[in-house]
Enzyme design. Structure first.
Site, mmCIF file in Angstrom:
data_model
loop_
_atom_site.group_PDB
_atom_site.id
_atom_site.type_symbol
_atom_site.label_atom_id
_atom_site.label_comp_id
_atom_site.label_asym_id
_atom_site.label_seq_id
_atom_site.Cartn_x
_atom_site.Cartn_y
_atom_site.Cartn_z
ATOM 1 N N ARG A 152 -9.010 17.358 3.672
ATOM 2 C CA ARG A 152 -9.680 17.665 2.397
ATOM 3 C C ARG A 152 -11.050 18.291 2.656
ATOM 4 N NH1 ARG A 152 -9.042 11.801 -0.111
ATOM 5 N NH2 ARG A 152 -7.588 11.372 1.573
ATOM 6 N N GLU A 161 -8.829 -3.535 4.420
ATOM 7 C CA GLU A 161 -8.585 -3.342 2.982
ATOM 8 C C GLU A 161 -7.456 -4.246 2.499
ATOM 9 O OE1 GLU A 161 -8.371 0.730 4.278
ATOM 10 O OE2 GLU A 161 -9.291 1.366 2.398
ATOM 11 N N ASN A 195 0.866 -1.174 0.000
ATOM 12 C CA ASN A 195 0.000 0.000 0.000
ATOM 13 C C ASN A 195 0.907 1.230 0.000
ATOM 14 O OD1 ASN A 195 -1.914 1.944 0.409
ATOM 15 N ND2 ASN A 195 -2.866 0.935 2.173
ATOM 16 N N HIS A 224 -12.409 4.074 -1.723
ATOM 17 C CA HIS A 224 -12.546 3.235 -0.517
ATOM 18 C C HIS A 224 -13.247 1.919 -0.839
ATOM 19 C CE1 HIS A 224 -12.314 7.184 1.938
ATOM 20 N NE2 HIS A 224 -11.145 6.582 1.994
ATOM 21 N N LYS A 268 3.407 0.774 3.007
ATOM 22 C CA LYS A 268 3.083 -0.260 3.983
ATOM 23 C C LYS A 268 3.083 -1.607 3.279
ATOM 24 C CE LYS A 268 -0.282 -0.971 7.561
ATOM 25 N NZ LYS A 268 -1.689 -0.917 7.866
ATOM 26 N N HIS A 292 -17.244 5.147 5.870
ATOM 27 C CA HIS A 292 -15.802 4.925 6.056
ATOM 28 C C HIS A 292 -15.213 6.261 6.508
ATOM 29 C CE1 HIS A 292 -11.767 3.201 4.884
ATOM 30 N NE2 HIS A 292 -11.516 4.494 4.966
ATOM 31 N N ASN A 304 -8.768 9.148 7.763
ATOM 32 C CA ASN A 304 -8.221 10.429 7.300
ATOM 33 C C ASN A 304 -8.961 10.883 6.048
ATOM 34 O OD1 ASN A 304 -6.258 11.157 9.206
ATOM 35 N ND2 ASN A 304 -4.948 9.512 8.434
ATOM 36 N N GLY A 305 -9.189 9.924 5.151
ATOM 37 C CA GLY A 305 -10.119 10.152 4.044
ATOM 38 C C GLY A 305 -11.483 9.684 4.536
ATOM 39 N N GLU A 333 -14.559 3.257 13.543
ATOM 40 C CA GLU A 333 -14.404 2.068 14.396
ATOM 41 C C GLU A 333 -14.187 2.433 15.861
ATOM 42 O OE1 GLU A 333 -10.990 0.151 12.674
ATOM 43 O OE2 GLU A 333 -12.013 -0.131 10.764
ATOM 44 N N ARG A 350 -2.417 -1.913 -3.726
ATOM 45 C CA ARG A 350 -3.572 -1.032 -3.692
ATOM 46 C C ARG A 350 -3.337 0.053 -4.732
ATOM 47 N NH1 ARG A 350 -5.879 2.235 1.471
ATOM 48 N NH2 ARG A 350 -7.719 3.016 0.425
ATOM 49 N N ILE A 383 -11.850 6.564 12.579
ATOM 50 C CA ILE A 383 -12.829 7.299 13.391
ATOM 51 C C ILE A 383 -14.101 6.462 13.576
ATOM 52 C CG2 ILE A 383 -14.272 9.373 13.485
ATOM 53 C CD1 ILE A 383 -12.067 10.793 11.798
ATOM 54 N N ASP A 409 -6.414 15.416 13.141
ATOM 55 C CA ASP A 409 -6.550 14.156 13.875
ATOM 56 C C ASP A 409 -7.736 14.234 14.840
ATOM 57 O OD1 ASP A 409 -6.148 12.148 15.995
ATOM 58 O OD2 ASP A 409 -4.275 11.759 14.913
ATOM 59 N N ARG A 453 -8.687 12.447 17.304
ATOM 60 C CA ARG A 453 -8.403 12.294 18.749
ATOM 61 C C ARG A 453 -8.009 13.633 19.357
ATOM 62 N NH1 ARG A 453 -4.863 7.125 17.512
ATOM 63 N NH2 ARG A 453 -4.481 8.567 15.826
HETATM 64 P P1 AMP Z 1 -7.480 5.900 9.292
HETATM 65 O O1 AMP Z 1 -7.192 6.783 8.095
HETATM 66 O O2 AMP Z 1 -8.546 4.884 9.022
HETATM 67 O O3 AMP Z 1 -6.237 5.310 9.896
HETATM 68 O O4 AMP Z 1 -8.098 6.862 10.429
HETATM 69 C C1 AMP Z 1 -7.361 7.917 10.980
HETATM 70 C C2 AMP Z 1 -8.269 8.762 11.843
HETATM 71 O O5 AMP Z 1 -8.840 7.930 12.872
HETATM 72 C C3 AMP Z 1 -7.565 9.914 12.574
HETATM 73 O O6 AMP Z 1 -8.356 11.087 12.485
HETATM 74 C C4 AMP Z 1 -7.538 9.439 14.010
HETATM 75 O O7 AMP Z 1 -7.567 10.514 14.916
HETATM 76 C C5 AMP Z 1 -8.825 8.666 14.077
HETATM 77 N N1 AMP Z 1 -8.863 7.775 15.269
HETATM 78 C C6 AMP Z 1 -8.145 6.675 15.513
HETATM 79 N N2 AMP Z 1 -8.440 6.198 16.751
HETATM 80 C C7 AMP Z 1 -9.377 7.035 17.286
HETATM 81 C C8 AMP Z 1 -10.092 7.096 18.515
HETATM 82 N N3 AMP Z 1 -9.909 6.196 19.475
HETATM 83 N N4 AMP Z 1 -10.981 8.107 18.702
HETATM 84 C C9 AMP Z 1 -11.175 9.030 17.734
HETATM 85 N N5 AMP Z 1 -10.530 9.029 16.561
HETATM 86 C C10 AMP Z 1 -9.651 8.046 16.322
#
Ligand code: AMP
Length: 415
Positions: free
Chosen positions: A259, A397, A20, A199, A27, A226, A229-230, A348, A111, A346, A300, A302
Protein backbone atom coordinates in the site's frame (compact mmCIF):
# COMPACT_ATOMS: atom_id res chain seq x y z
CA UNK A 1 -17.14 -28.20 17.41
CA UNK A 2 -20.07 -28.15 19.81
CA UNK A 3 -23.00 -25.87 19.01
CA UNK A 4 -23.63 -25.24 22.72
CA UNK A 5 -21.60 -22.85 24.85
CA UNK A 6 -19.39 -24.84 27.20
CA UNK A 7 -20.12 -24.47 30.90
CA UNK A 8 -17.62 -22.09 32.42
CA UNK A 9 -15.44 -23.37 35.22
CA UNK A 10 -13.91 -20.33 36.82
CA UNK A 11 -10.81 -22.13 38.01
CA UNK A 12 -10.12 -23.41 34.47
CA UNK A 13 -11.21 -20.18 32.82
CA UNK A 14 -13.04 -19.89 29.51
CA UNK A 15 -12.06 -21.44 26.22
CA UNK A 16 -12.36 -18.91 23.41
CA UNK A 17 -11.83 -19.38 19.68
CA UNK A 18 -10.29 -16.36 17.98
CA UNK A 19 -11.01 -15.94 14.27
CA UNK A 20 -9.01 -13.61 12.05
CA UNK A 21 -10.50 -13.68 8.54
CA UNK A 22 -8.42 -11.80 5.98
CA UNK A 23 -8.76 -11.37 2.23
CA UNK A 24 -7.03 -14.65 1.28
CA UNK A 25 -6.58 -16.39 4.62
CA UNK A 26 -8.48 -17.40 7.75
CA UNK A 27 -6.64 -17.93 11.00
CA UNK A 28 -8.20 -19.60 14.06
CA UNK A 29 -6.58 -19.89 17.49
CA UNK A 30 -7.86 -21.39 20.70
CA UNK A 31 -7.17 -19.54 23.94
CA UNK A 32 -7.91 -20.40 27.54
CA UNK A 33 -8.57 -17.20 29.46
CA UNK A 34 -7.86 -17.46 33.18
CA UNK A 35 -8.01 -15.08 36.13
CA UNK A 36 -4.77 -13.34 37.01
CA UNK A 37 -5.11 -10.46 39.47
CA UNK A 38 -1.53 -9.35 38.70
CA UNK A 39 -2.31 -8.09 35.17
CA UNK A 40 -4.47 -5.19 34.00
CA UNK A 41 -8.06 -6.36 33.49
CA UNK A 42 -7.48 -9.30 35.86
CA UNK A 43 -7.32 -11.93 33.08
CA UNK A 44 -4.63 -13.65 31.05
CA UNK A 45 -4.99 -15.47 27.70
CA UNK A 46 -3.07 -18.74 27.16
CA UNK A 47 -2.60 -19.89 23.58
CA UNK A 48 -3.78 -23.42 22.68
CA UNK A 49 -4.51 -25.28 19.42
CA UNK A 50 -4.63 -23.27 16.21
CA UNK A 51 -4.76 -23.41 12.47
CA UNK A 52 -4.96 -21.42 9.31
CA UNK A 53 -5.96 -21.63 5.71
CA UNK A 54 -4.00 -19.47 3.33
CA UNK A 55 -4.24 -19.02 -0.42
CA UNK A 56 -8.05 -19.30 -0.50
CA UNK A 57 -9.21 -19.58 -4.11
CA UNK A 58 -5.59 -19.55 -5.39
CA UNK A 59 -3.42 -22.24 -3.77
CA UNK A 60 -5.17 -23.37 -0.59
CA UNK A 61 -3.00 -24.72 2.18
CA UNK A 62 -4.17 -25.80 5.62
CA UNK A 63 -1.85 -25.91 8.59
CA UNK A 64 -3.08 -26.74 12.11
CA UNK A 65 -1.49 -27.74 15.39
CA UNK A 66 -2.59 -29.02 18.78
CA UNK A 67 -2.13 -27.03 22.00
CA UNK A 68 1.20 -28.81 22.62
CA UNK A 69 2.44 -27.75 19.17
CA UNK A 70 1.96 -31.20 17.58
CA UNK A 71 1.01 -30.84 13.93
CA UNK A 72 -2.55 -31.92 13.06
CA UNK A 73 -2.28 -31.23 9.36
CA UNK A 74 -0.14 -29.41 6.78
CA UNK A 75 -1.71 -30.03 3.43
CA UNK A 76 -2.39 -28.36 0.09
CA UNK A 77 -5.94 -28.62 -1.25
CA UNK A 78 -7.33 -28.32 -4.79
CA UNK A 79 -8.69 -24.82 -5.51
CA UNK A 80 -12.11 -26.29 -6.32
CA UNK A 81 -12.36 -27.62 -2.77
CA UNK A 82 -11.50 -24.30 -1.09
CA UNK A 83 -12.75 -21.79 -3.62
CA UNK A 84 -14.08 -19.20 -1.17
CA UNK A 85 -14.21 -18.17 2.48
CA UNK A 86 -17.31 -20.26 3.28
CA UNK A 87 -15.61 -23.43 2.06
CA UNK A 88 -12.41 -22.47 3.86
CA UNK A 89 -14.21 -21.91 7.12
CA UNK A 90 -16.07 -25.24 6.88
CA UNK A 91 -12.78 -27.03 6.32
CA UNK A 92 -11.02 -25.23 9.14
CA UNK A 93 -13.84 -26.13 11.53
CA UNK A 94 -13.44 -29.79 10.65
CA UNK A 95 -9.70 -29.62 11.16
CA UNK A 96 -9.90 -27.71 14.42
CA UNK A 97 -12.57 -30.06 15.80
CA UNK A 98 -9.63 -32.41 16.40
CA UNK A 99 -7.76 -29.81 18.44
CA UNK A 100 -10.96 -28.81 20.27
CA UNK A 101 -12.34 -32.25 21.09
CA UNK A 102 -11.72 -31.91 24.81
CA UNK A 103 -12.56 -28.24 25.11
CA UNK A 104 -15.30 -26.78 22.93
CA UNK A 105 -15.19 -22.97 22.91
CA UNK A 106 -17.58 -20.99 25.10
CA UNK A 107 -17.45 -18.06 22.67
CA UNK A 108 -15.87 -16.89 19.44
CA UNK A 109 -14.01 -13.62 19.11
CA UNK A 110 -13.58 -12.06 15.66
CA UNK A 111 -11.16 -9.49 14.47
CA UNK A 112 -13.26 -6.90 12.66
CA UNK A 113 -11.39 -4.16 10.90
CA UNK A 114 -13.89 -1.26 11.09
CA UNK A 115 -16.15 -0.28 13.97
CA UNK A 116 -17.06 3.14 12.51
CA UNK A 117 -17.76 6.10 14.80
CA UNK A 118 -19.99 4.20 17.25
CA UNK A 119 -17.97 1.21 18.46
CA UNK A 120 -15.40 2.32 21.00
CA UNK A 121 -15.12 -1.18 22.49
CA UNK A 122 -15.65 -4.82 21.59
CA UNK A 123 -19.29 -5.87 21.31
CA UNK A 124 -21.42 -9.00 21.60
CA UNK A 125 -22.76 -9.74 18.12
CA UNK A 126 -26.49 -9.79 17.31
CA UNK A 127 -28.50 -9.08 14.14
CA UNK A 128 -28.38 -5.31 14.73
CA UNK A 129 -24.59 -5.35 15.11
CA UNK A 130 -24.22 -7.38 11.91
CA UNK A 131 -26.35 -4.87 10.00
CA UNK A 132 -24.34 -1.94 11.36
CA UNK A 133 -21.02 -3.59 10.52
CA UNK A 134 -22.30 -4.41 7.07
CA UNK A 135 -23.14 -0.74 6.54
CA UNK A 136 -19.47 0.09 7.26
CA UNK A 137 -18.23 -2.09 4.35
CA UNK A 138 -17.54 0.91 2.05
CA UNK A 139 -14.98 2.13 4.64
CA UNK A 140 -13.02 -1.16 4.50
CA UNK A 141 -14.04 -2.91 1.29
CA UNK A 142 -11.12 -5.34 1.30
CA UNK A 143 -11.52 -6.58 4.87
CA UNK A 144 -15.00 -6.02 6.33
CA UNK A 145 -16.85 -8.48 3.99
CA UNK A 146 -14.48 -11.32 4.98
CA UNK A 147 -14.85 -10.55 8.68
CA UNK A 148 -18.64 -10.62 8.30
CA UNK A 149 -18.57 -13.83 6.23
CA UNK A 150 -16.84 -15.62 9.11
CA UNK A 151 -19.39 -14.25 11.62
CA UNK A 152 -22.29 -15.41 9.44
CA UNK A 153 -20.73 -18.85 8.86
CA UNK A 154 -20.47 -19.41 12.63
CA UNK A 155 -24.02 -18.15 13.22
CA UNK A 156 -25.32 -20.65 10.71
CA UNK A 157 -23.34 -23.57 12.12
CA UNK A 158 -23.75 -22.73 15.82
CA UNK A 159 -26.52 -20.16 16.34
CA UNK A 160 -26.31 -20.28 20.16
CA UNK A 161 -22.58 -19.72 20.42
CA UNK A 162 -21.86 -16.15 21.64
CA UNK A 163 -19.74 -14.18 19.18
CA UNK A 164 -17.82 -11.02 19.89
CA UNK A 165 -16.53 -8.42 17.41
CA UNK A 166 -13.20 -6.78 18.33
CA UNK A 167 -12.35 -3.75 16.24
CA UNK A 168 -9.07 -2.47 14.86
CA UNK A 169 -10.49 1.05 15.15
CA UNK A 170 -11.79 0.97 18.75
CA UNK A 171 -8.51 1.80 20.55
CA UNK A 172 -8.36 5.12 18.68
CA UNK A 173 -11.76 6.30 19.97
CA UNK A 174 -9.80 8.42 22.49
CA UNK A 175 -8.15 10.61 19.82
CA UNK A 176 -9.37 14.21 19.73
CA UNK A 177 -10.98 16.17 16.94
CA UNK A 178 -7.68 17.67 15.67
CA UNK A 179 -6.31 14.15 15.19
CA UNK A 180 -9.44 13.07 13.31
CA UNK A 181 -10.18 16.01 11.00
CA UNK A 182 -9.54 16.22 7.29
CA UNK A 183 -9.63 19.77 5.89
CA UNK A 184 -12.77 19.10 3.86
CA UNK A 185 -16.07 20.92 4.41
CA UNK A 186 -17.04 20.21 8.02
CA UNK A 187 -20.21 18.32 6.98
CA UNK A 188 -17.94 15.45 5.84
CA UNK A 189 -16.60 15.06 9.36
CA UNK A 190 -20.16 15.03 10.73
CA UNK A 191 -20.96 12.31 8.16
CA UNK A 192 -18.17 10.10 9.54
CA UNK A 193 -15.45 10.93 6.98
CA UNK A 194 -12.61 11.19 9.49
CA UNK A 195 -9.38 9.56 10.64
CA UNK A 196 -10.30 6.37 12.52
CA UNK A 197 -6.98 4.54 12.48
CA UNK A 198 -6.34 0.79 12.67
CA UNK A 199 -4.06 -1.84 14.32
CA UNK A 200 -5.87 -0.89 17.55
CA UNK A 201 -5.75 -4.42 19.02
CA UNK A 202 -2.00 -4.46 18.57
CA UNK A 203 -1.62 -1.02 20.17
CA UNK A 204 -3.86 -2.01 23.07
CA UNK A 205 -1.72 -5.09 23.73
CA UNK A 206 1.50 -3.05 23.58
CA UNK A 207 0.01 -0.40 25.86
CA UNK A 208 -0.84 -3.04 28.51
CA UNK A 209 2.50 -4.81 28.12
CA UNK A 210 4.48 -1.59 28.44
CA UNK A 211 2.65 -0.82 31.69
CA UNK A 212 4.06 -4.11 32.99
CA UNK A 213 7.66 -3.83 31.75
CA UNK A 214 8.24 -0.05 31.90
CA UNK A 215 5.40 1.56 33.89
CA UNK A 216 7.02 5.02 34.15
CA UNK A 217 7.49 5.23 30.39
CA UNK A 218 4.00 3.81 29.74
CA UNK A 219 2.47 6.64 31.79
CA UNK A 220 4.22 9.18 29.57
CA UNK A 221 4.31 10.05 25.86
CA UNK A 222 4.97 6.95 23.78
CA UNK A 223 5.03 6.32 20.03
CA UNK A 224 4.42 2.75 18.86
CA UNK A 225 5.44 1.70 15.34
CA UNK A 226 3.44 -1.31 14.13
CA UNK A 227 5.49 -2.39 11.11
CA UNK A 228 4.09 -5.51 9.43
CA UNK A 229 2.61 -6.01 5.97
CA UNK A 230 0.34 -3.17 7.01
CA UNK A 231 2.11 -0.38 8.90
CA UNK A 232 1.05 2.50 11.11
CA UNK A 233 2.09 4.55 14.13
CA UNK A 234 0.19 5.34 17.30
CA UNK A 235 0.94 8.18 19.71
CA UNK A 236 -0.14 7.35 23.26
CA UNK A 237 -0.43 9.42 26.41
CA UNK A 238 -0.71 7.35 29.57
CA UNK A 239 -1.51 4.29 27.45
CA UNK A 240 -4.36 5.89 25.48
CA UNK A 241 -4.28 6.67 21.78
CA UNK A 242 -4.11 10.38 21.00
CA UNK A 243 -3.14 10.20 17.31
CA UNK A 244 -2.45 7.64 14.60
CA UNK A 245 -1.28 7.61 10.99
CA UNK A 246 -3.89 5.48 9.23
CA UNK A 247 -7.06 7.31 8.31
CA UNK A 248 -10.60 6.66 7.16
CA UNK A 249 -9.16 3.59 5.48
CA UNK A 250 -6.02 1.53 6.04
CA UNK A 251 -4.34 3.31 3.12
CA UNK A 252 -3.05 6.49 4.77
CA UNK A 253 0.17 7.20 6.64
CA UNK A 254 3.27 5.05 6.22
CA UNK A 255 4.19 3.23 3.02
CA UNK A 256 3.50 -0.50 3.55
CA UNK A 257 4.19 -3.85 1.91
CA UNK A 258 1.90 -3.17 -1.05
CA UNK A 259 0.00 0.00 0.00
CA UNK A 260 1.16 3.51 -0.85
CA UNK A 261 0.47 5.30 2.45
CA UNK A 262 -0.02 9.09 2.41
CA UNK A 263 -0.51 10.36 -1.13
CA UNK A 264 -1.36 13.72 -2.70
CA UNK A 265 -5.10 13.34 -3.43
CA UNK A 266 -4.39 15.07 -6.75
CA UNK A 267 -2.62 11.94 -7.94
CA UNK A 268 -5.92 10.06 -7.77
CA UNK A 269 -7.59 12.81 -9.82
CA UNK A 270 -4.75 12.55 -12.35
CA UNK A 271 -5.35 8.79 -12.64
CA UNK A 272 -9.07 9.34 -13.15
CA UNK A 273 -8.44 11.93 -15.84
CA UNK A 274 -6.39 9.30 -17.64
CA UNK A 275 -9.30 6.88 -17.59
CA UNK A 276 -8.38 4.57 -14.72
CA UNK A 277 -11.57 3.35 -13.06
CA UNK A 278 -12.19 2.70 -9.37
CA UNK A 279 -11.07 -0.94 -9.45
CA UNK A 280 -7.84 -0.16 -11.30
CA UNK A 281 -6.97 2.64 -8.86
CA UNK A 282 -7.87 0.49 -5.86
CA UNK A 283 -5.65 -2.35 -7.11
CA UNK A 284 -2.76 0.04 -7.72
CA UNK A 285 -2.96 1.77 -4.33
CA UNK A 286 -3.66 -1.32 -2.19
CA UNK A 287 -1.80 -4.10 -4.00
CA UNK A 288 0.89 -2.78 -6.33
CA UNK A 289 2.38 0.17 -4.43
CA UNK A 290 4.43 0.52 -1.23
CA UNK A 291 7.63 -1.52 -0.90
CA UNK A 292 6.56 -3.80 -3.73
CA UNK A 293 5.84 -0.99 -6.17
CA UNK A 294 8.91 1.07 -5.28
CA UNK A 295 11.38 -1.82 -5.33
CA UNK A 296 9.89 -3.84 -8.17
CA UNK A 297 11.30 -6.76 -6.19
CA UNK A 298 9.00 -7.76 -3.34
CA UNK A 299 6.70 -6.55 -0.58
CA UNK A 300 8.57 -8.77 1.88
CA UNK A 301 11.16 -6.92 3.97
CA UNK A 302 13.37 -10.02 4.34
CA UNK A 303 13.67 -10.26 0.55
CA UNK A 304 14.35 -6.55 0.18
CA UNK A 305 17.10 -6.60 2.81
CA UNK A 306 18.72 -9.55 1.03
CA UNK A 307 18.55 -7.85 -2.38
CA UNK A 308 21.35 -5.49 -3.41
CA UNK A 309 19.61 -3.71 -6.28
CA UNK A 310 19.42 0.10 -6.19
CA UNK A 311 15.63 -0.09 -6.32
CA UNK A 312 15.43 -2.30 -3.22
CA UNK A 313 17.76 0.10 -1.37
CA UNK A 314 15.65 3.08 -2.44
CA UNK A 315 12.47 1.38 -1.20
CA UNK A 316 14.06 0.70 2.21
CA UNK A 317 15.46 4.25 2.43
CA UNK A 318 12.09 5.78 1.63
CA UNK A 319 10.32 3.43 4.08
CA UNK A 320 12.59 4.28 7.02
CA UNK A 321 12.65 8.00 6.12
CA UNK A 322 8.86 8.15 6.13
CA UNK A 323 8.61 6.28 9.44
CA UNK A 324 11.03 8.73 11.09
CA UNK A 325 9.22 11.68 9.51
CA UNK A 326 5.80 10.55 10.79
CA UNK A 327 7.26 9.88 14.26
CA UNK A 328 8.36 13.52 14.26
CA UNK A 329 4.84 14.56 13.28
CA UNK A 330 3.22 12.53 16.06
CA UNK A 331 5.74 13.92 18.58
CA UNK A 332 4.27 17.38 17.87
CA UNK A 333 0.83 16.20 18.94
CA UNK A 334 2.32 14.58 22.06
CA UNK A 335 4.46 17.62 22.91
CA UNK A 336 7.56 15.41 23.11
CA UNK A 337 8.41 11.74 23.37
CA UNK A 338 9.35 9.55 26.36
CA UNK A 339 9.53 6.16 24.64
CA UNK A 340 9.49 4.49 21.22
CA UNK A 341 8.26 0.93 20.65
CA UNK A 342 8.70 -1.18 17.51
CA UNK A 343 6.34 -4.10 16.92
CA UNK A 344 4.84 -6.53 14.31
CA UNK A 345 6.81 -8.62 11.76
CA UNK A 346 9.35 -5.98 10.73
CA UNK A 347 9.36 -3.99 13.99
CA UNK A 348 9.95 -7.08 16.14
CA UNK A 349 12.49 -8.83 13.93
CA UNK A 350 14.41 -6.40 11.79
CA UNK A 351 17.39 -4.82 13.56
CA UNK A 352 18.56 -2.89 10.44
CA UNK A 353 15.18 -1.22 9.94
CA UNK A 354 14.99 -0.18 13.62
CA UNK A 355 18.56 1.14 13.42
CA UNK A 356 17.88 3.21 10.28
CA UNK A 357 14.75 4.80 11.77
CA UNK A 358 16.41 5.64 15.09
CA UNK A 359 19.49 7.03 13.32
CA UNK A 360 17.27 9.63 11.63
CA UNK A 361 15.60 10.51 14.95
CA UNK A 362 18.85 10.87 16.89
CA UNK A 363 19.48 14.58 16.14
CA UNK A 364 15.94 15.51 17.19
CA UNK A 365 15.31 13.30 20.19
CA UNK A 366 18.69 11.97 21.31
CA UNK A 367 17.74 8.33 20.76
CA UNK A 368 20.57 5.85 20.36
CA UNK A 369 20.42 2.18 19.39
CA UNK A 370 22.47 -0.38 21.30
CA UNK A 371 23.86 -2.43 18.41
CA UNK A 372 24.16 -5.66 20.39
CA UNK A 373 20.75 -5.55 22.06
CA UNK A 374 19.21 -4.53 18.75
CA UNK A 375 20.81 -7.40 16.83
CA UNK A 376 19.54 -9.83 19.47
CA UNK A 377 15.97 -8.40 19.26
CA UNK A 378 15.96 -7.69 22.99
CA UNK A 379 12.92 -5.96 24.51
CA UNK A 380 15.04 -2.89 25.24
CA UNK A 381 17.19 -1.96 22.22
CA UNK A 382 18.59 1.49 23.10
CA UNK A 383 21.77 2.41 25.01
CA UNK A 384 21.77 3.51 28.66
CA UNK A 385 22.70 7.01 27.45
CA UNK A 386 19.80 7.21 24.99
CA UNK A 387 17.63 10.15 26.05
CA UNK A 388 14.54 8.24 24.91
CA UNK A 389 14.36 4.47 25.52
CA UNK A 390 13.57 2.31 22.49
CA UNK A 391 11.82 -1.07 22.76
CA UNK A 392 11.08 -4.00 20.45
CA UNK A 393 8.02 -5.82 21.80
CA UNK A 394 6.19 -8.79 20.32
CA UNK A 395 2.53 -7.92 19.80
CA UNK A 396 -0.42 -10.28 20.35
CA UNK A 397 -3.58 -9.06 18.65
CA UNK A 398 -5.25 -12.45 19.00
CA UNK A 399 -4.55 -12.69 22.71
CA UNK A 400 -6.18 -9.27 23.04
CA UNK A 401 -9.26 -10.54 21.16
CA UNK A 402 -9.42 -13.55 23.50
CA UNK A 403 -9.40 -11.23 26.54
CA UNK A 404 -12.17 -8.98 25.17
CA UNK A 405 -14.25 -12.02 24.23
CA UNK A 406 -13.90 -13.64 27.66
CA UNK A 407 -14.75 -10.34 29.35
CA UNK A 408 -17.97 -9.89 27.36
CA UNK A 409 -18.85 -13.57 27.82
CA UNK A 410 -18.58 -13.15 31.59
CA UNK A 411 -20.73 -10.02 31.52
CA UNK A 412 -23.31 -11.90 29.46
CA UNK A 413 -23.34 -14.90 31.82
CA UNK A 414 -23.68 -12.59 34.84
CA UNK A 415 -26.67 -10.69 33.45
P1 AMP B 1 3.33 -9.17 9.78
O1 AMP B 1 2.29 -8.57 8.86
O2 AMP B 1 3.32 -8.56 11.15
O3 AMP B 1 3.29 -10.67 9.80
O4 AMP B 1 4.77 -8.78 9.16
C1 AMP B 1 5.16 -9.22 7.89
C2 AMP B 1 6.44 -8.53 7.50
O5 AMP B 1 7.45 -8.81 8.49
C3 AMP B 1 7.04 -8.98 6.16
O6 AMP B 1 7.47 -7.85 5.42
C4 AMP B 1 8.24 -9.79 6.58
O7 AMP B 1 9.26 -9.75 5.61
C5 AMP B 1 8.67 -9.05 7.82
N1 AMP B 1 9.60 -9.86 8.64
C6 AMP B 1 9.35 -10.97 9.34
N2 AMP B 1 10.51 -11.43 9.90
C7 AMP B 1 11.50 -10.57 9.53
C8 AMP B 1 12.90 -10.48 9.77
N3 AMP B 1 13.54 -11.38 10.51
N4 AMP B 1 13.59 -9.45 9.22
C9 AMP B 1 12.95 -8.53 8.46
N5 AMP B 1 11.64 -8.57 8.19
C10 AMP B 1 10.91 -9.56 8.72
Amino acid sequence: MSTQPAHPHHDEGHVVLVVNAGSSSIKCSVYRVIDDPKVEGGMRAIHGAGGQIEGIGVAPRVVAHMADGKLIVDEHFPVAQVADHDAAFRLLRLVLAVGLRETPPAAIGHRVVHGGPHYADAVLIDDKVIDELNALTPLAPLHQPHNLAAIRAVREAAPDLPQVACFDTAFHATTGVLAQLFALPYSYFADGIRRYGFHGLSYEYISRHLHLVAPDIARGRVIVAHLGNGASLCAMKNGKSVETTMGLTALDGLPMGTRCGALDAGVVLWMMERGMDHDAIEKLLYHDSGLKGLSGVSSDMRELLANDSEQAKLAIDFYTYRIAQEIGKLAVGLGGIDGLVFTAGIGENSAPIRAKVVERLKPLFGMEIDAEANAANHDHVSTRESRVPVFAIRTDEEGMIALHTARLLREMLKS
